[in-house]
Motif scaffolding. Structure first.
Motif, PDB file in Angstrom:
ATOM      1  N   VAL A   1       0.860  -1.176   0.000  1.00 56.86           N
ATOM      2  CA  VAL A   1       0.000   0.000   0.000  1.00 56.86           C
ATOM      3  C   VAL A   1       0.897   1.228   0.000  1.00 56.86           C
ATOM      4  CG1 VAL A   1      -1.744   1.272   1.290  1.00 56.86           C
ATOM      5  CG2 VAL A   1      -1.794  -1.220   1.260  1.00 56.86           C
ATOM      6  N   THR A   2       0.616   2.175  -0.914  1.00 58.13           N
ATOM      7  CA  THR A   2       1.397   3.401  -1.002  1.00 58.13           C
ATOM      8  C   THR A   2       0.522   4.588  -0.623  1.00 58.13           C
ATOM      9  OG1 THR A   2       2.756   2.481  -2.772  1.00 58.13           O
ATOM     10  CG2 THR A   2       2.760   4.868  -2.539  1.00 58.13           C
ATOM     11  N   VAL A   3       1.067   5.478   0.187  1.00 55.22           N
ATOM     12  CA  VAL A   3       0.401   6.701   0.610  1.00 55.22           C
ATOM     13  C   VAL A   3       1.166   7.872   0.007  1.00 55.22           C
ATOM     14  CG1 VAL A   3      -0.174   8.139   2.603  1.00 55.22           C
ATOM     15  CG2 VAL A   3      -0.273   5.661   2.795  1.00 55.22           C
ATOM     16  N   GLN A   4       0.451   8.845  -0.544  1.00 53.02           N
ATOM     17  CA  GLN A   4       1.091  10.067  -1.039  1.00 53.02           C
ATOM     18  C   GLN A   4       0.327  11.271  -0.525  1.00 53.02           C
ATOM     19  OE1 GLN A   4       1.688  10.375  -5.225  1.00 53.02           O
ATOM     20  NE2 GLN A   4       2.967   8.572  -5.346  1.00 53.02           N
ATOM     21  N   HIS A   5       1.081  12.281  -0.097  1.00 47.69           N
ATOM     22  CA  HIS A   5       0.494  13.542   0.372  1.00 47.69           C
ATOM     23  C   HIS A   5       1.430  14.681   0.040  1.00 47.69           C
ATOM     24  CE1 HIS A   5      -3.293  13.023   2.528  1.00 47.69           C
ATOM     25  NE2 HIS A   5      -2.838  11.870   2.990  1.00 47.69           N
ATOM     26  N   ASP A   6       0.916  15.891   0.165  1.00 48.57           N
ATOM     27  CA  ASP A   6       1.720  17.072  -0.122  1.00 48.57           C
ATOM     28  C   ASP A   6       2.711  17.406   0.988  1.00 48.57           C
ATOM     29  OD1 ASP A   6       0.548  17.514  -2.622  1.00 48.57           O
ATOM     30  OD2 ASP A   6      -1.106  18.624  -1.722  1.00 48.57           O
ATOM     31  N   SER A   7       2.433  16.980   2.219  1.00 44.22           N
ATOM     32  CA  SER A   7       3.344  17.268   3.334  1.00 44.22           C
ATOM     33  C   SER A   7       3.762  15.976   4.032  1.00 44.22           C
ATOM     34  CB  SER A   7       2.693  18.203   4.354  1.00 44.22           C
ATOM     35  OG  SER A   7       1.730  17.499   5.119  1.00 44.22           O
ATOM     36  N   ARG A   8       4.921  16.031   4.653  1.00 50.75           N
ATOM     37  CA  ARG A   8       5.432  14.870   5.396  1.00 50.75           C
ATOM     38  C   ARG A   8       4.485  14.501   6.533  1.00 50.75           C
ATOM     39  NH1 ARG A   8       8.104  12.705   9.464  1.00 50.75           N
ATOM     40  NH2 ARG A   8       9.866  11.333   9.057  1.00 50.75           N
ATOM     41  N   GLU A   9       3.964  15.503   7.222  1.00 48.73           N
ATOM     42  CA  GLU A   9       3.084  15.277   8.368  1.00 48.73           C
ATOM     43  C   GLU A   9       1.805  14.549   7.958  1.00 48.73           C
ATOM     44  OE1 GLU A   9       4.465  18.275   7.583  1.00 48.73           O
ATOM     45  OE2 GLU A   9       6.012  18.263   9.139  1.00 48.73           O
ATOM     46  N   GLU A  10       1.190  14.980   6.848  1.00 47.99           N
ATOM     47  CA  GLU A  10      -0.031  14.323   6.363  1.00 47.99           C
ATOM     48  C   GLU A  10       0.257  12.885   5.933  1.00 47.99           C
ATOM     49  OE1 GLU A  10      -2.782  17.636   4.264  1.00 47.99           O
ATOM     50  OE2 GLU A  10      -0.833  17.271   3.320  1.00 47.99           O
ATOM     51  N   CYS A  11       1.377  12.687   5.277  1.00 52.18           N
ATOM     52  CA  CYS A  11       1.762  11.356   4.815  1.00 52.18           C
ATOM     53  C   CYS A  11       1.969  10.414   6.000  1.00 52.18           C
ATOM     54  CB  CYS A  11       3.030  11.461   3.966  1.00 52.18           C
ATOM     55  SG  CYS A  11       3.508   9.930   3.160  1.00 52.18           S
ATOM     56  N   GLU A  12       2.689  10.888   6.993  1.00 55.60           N
ATOM     57  CA  GLU A  12       2.958  10.060   8.173  1.00 55.60           C
ATOM     58  C   GLU A  12       1.679   9.754   8.938  1.00 55.60           C
ATOM     59  OE1 GLU A  12       6.191   9.717  11.745  1.00 55.60           O
ATOM     60  OE2 GLU A  12       5.956  11.632  10.735  1.00 55.60           O
ATOM     61  N   ALA A  13       0.807  10.740   9.084  1.00 54.06           N
ATOM     62  CA  ALA A  13      -0.455  10.524   9.804  1.00 54.06           C
ATOM     63  C   ALA A  13      -1.312   9.470   9.099  1.00 54.06           C
ATOM     64  CB  ALA A  13      -1.216  11.837   9.937  1.00 54.06           C
ATOM     65  N   GLU A  14      -1.377   9.523   7.773  1.00 53.89           N
ATOM     66  CA  GLU A  14      -2.170   8.545   7.029  1.00 53.89           C
ATOM     67  C   GLU A  14      -1.540   7.153   7.092  1.00 53.89           C
ATOM     68  OE1 GLU A  14      -5.469   7.199   4.949  1.00 53.89           O
ATOM     69  OE2 GLU A  14      -5.109   9.017   6.100  1.00 53.89           O
ATOM     70  N   LEU A  15      -0.219   7.082   7.053  1.00 57.47           N
ATOM     71  CA  LEU A  15       0.473   5.799   7.193  1.00 57.47           C
ATOM     72  C   LEU A  15       0.154   5.170   8.547  1.00 57.47           C
ATOM     73  CD1 LEU A  15       2.562   3.729   6.097  1.00 57.47           C
ATOM     74  CD2 LEU A  15       4.314   5.117   7.230  1.00 57.47           C
ATOM     75  N   VAL A  16       0.219   5.958   9.594  1.00 52.93           N
ATOM     76  CA  VAL A  16      -0.089   5.462  10.940  1.00 52.93           C
ATOM     77  C   VAL A  16      -1.538   4.980  11.009  1.00 52.93           C
ATOM     78  CG1 VAL A  16      -0.401   6.191  13.343  1.00 52.93           C
ATOM     79  CG2 VAL A  16       1.673   6.814  12.113  1.00 52.93           C
ATOM     80  N   ARG A  17      -2.456   5.741  10.424  1.00 58.12           N
ATOM     81  CA  ARG A  17      -3.874   5.356  10.446  1.00 58.12           C
ATOM     82  C   ARG A  17      -4.112   4.044   9.707  1.00 58.12           C
ATOM     83  NH1 ARG A  17      -8.332   4.982   7.672  1.00 58.12           N
ATOM     84  NH2 ARG A  17      -7.433   5.683   5.708  1.00 58.12           N
ATOM     85  N   LEU A  18      -3.522   3.907   8.517  1.00 62.35           N
ATOM     86  CA  LEU A  18      -3.699   2.671   7.747  1.00 62.35           C
ATOM     87  C   LEU A  18      -3.114   1.469   8.480  1.00 62.35           C
ATOM     88  CD1 LEU A  18      -2.938   3.959   4.154  1.00 62.35           C
ATOM     89  CD2 LEU A  18      -5.138   3.136   5.017  1.00 62.35           C
ATOM     90  N   CYS A  19      -1.954   1.637   9.072  1.00 61.50           N
ATOM     91  CA  CYS A  19      -1.336   0.529   9.811  1.00 61.50           C
ATOM     92  C   CYS A  19      -2.198   0.126  11.001  1.00 61.50           C
ATOM     93  CB  CYS A  19       0.074   0.917  10.251  1.00 61.50           C
ATOM     94  SG  CYS A  19       1.240   0.997   8.874  1.00 61.50           S
ATOM     95  N   ARG A  20      -2.720   1.109  11.707  1.00 57.71           N
ATOM     96  CA  ARG A  20      -3.566   0.824  12.868  1.00 57.71           C
ATOM     97  C   ARG A  20      -4.885   0.171  12.444  1.00 57.71           C
ATOM     98  NH1 ARG A  20      -5.126   5.946  14.523  1.00 57.71           N
ATOM     99  NH2 ARG A  20      -6.893   5.638  13.132  1.00 57.71           N
ATOM    100  N   ASP A  21      -5.557   0.752  11.469  1.00 61.06           N
ATOM    101  CA  ASP A  21      -6.895   0.279  11.088  1.00 61.06           C
ATOM    102  C   ASP A  21      -6.893  -1.030  10.308  1.00 61.06           C
ATOM    103  OD1 ASP A  21      -7.763   2.590  12.304  1.00 61.06           O
ATOM    104  OD2 ASP A  21      -8.429   3.566  10.455  1.00 61.06           O
ATOM    105  N   TYR A  22      -5.818  -1.307   9.565  1.00 60.64           N
ATOM    106  CA  TYR A  22      -5.796  -2.478   8.696  1.00 60.64           C
ATOM    107  C   TYR A  22      -4.703  -3.484   9.036  1.00 60.64           C
ATOM    108  CZ  TYR A  22      -9.096   0.218   5.997  1.00 60.64           C
ATOM    109  OH  TYR A  22     -10.194   0.941   5.608  1.00 60.64           O
ATOM    110  N   GLY A  23      -4.016  -3.302  10.148  1.00 61.42           N
ATOM    111  CA  GLY A  23      -3.008  -4.263  10.572  1.00 61.42           C
ATOM    112  C   GLY A  23      -1.809  -4.338   9.640  1.00 61.42           C
ATOM    113  N   LEU A  24      -1.430  -3.196   9.060  1.00 57.03           N
ATOM    114  CA  LEU A  24      -0.277  -3.151   8.163  1.00 57.03           C
ATOM    115  C   LEU A  24       0.991  -2.825   8.928  1.00 57.03           C
ATOM    116  CD1 LEU A  24      -1.901  -1.082   5.268  1.00 57.03           C
ATOM    117  CD2 LEU A  24      -1.710  -3.562   5.439  1.00 57.03           C
TER     118      LEU A  24
END
Length: 61
Positions: free
Chosen positions: A5-28
């Motif tokens: 799964v690849t996450v892309q965002h305009d800022s590092r903070e948004e990218c990291e927050a979405e990565l953390v959310r996906l890992c938490r919610d989907y066991g990644l």
């Protein structure tokens, strides 16, 4: 290699927050911390299923 799964965002903070959310919610499991993508100048991160070692999927394979 299996699912990645690849996450892309305009800022590092948004990218990291979405990565953390996906890992938490989907066991990644994160496999690439937020990194500046050449050419697009966007931030990119990756994760894959956190399957136990020996199952042929996930990071343990």
């Amino acid at each position: 290699m299996g699912l990645v799964v690849t996450v892309q965002h305009d800022s590092r903070e948004e990218c990291e927050a979405e990565l953390v959310r996906l890992c938490r919610d989907y066991g990644l499991t994160p496999t690439l911390a937020p990194t500046r993508s050449f050419g697009t100048e966007r931030w990119m991160a990756r994760a894959m299923p956190a399957a136990p070692a020996g199952e042929g999927q996930g990071r343990g394979a």
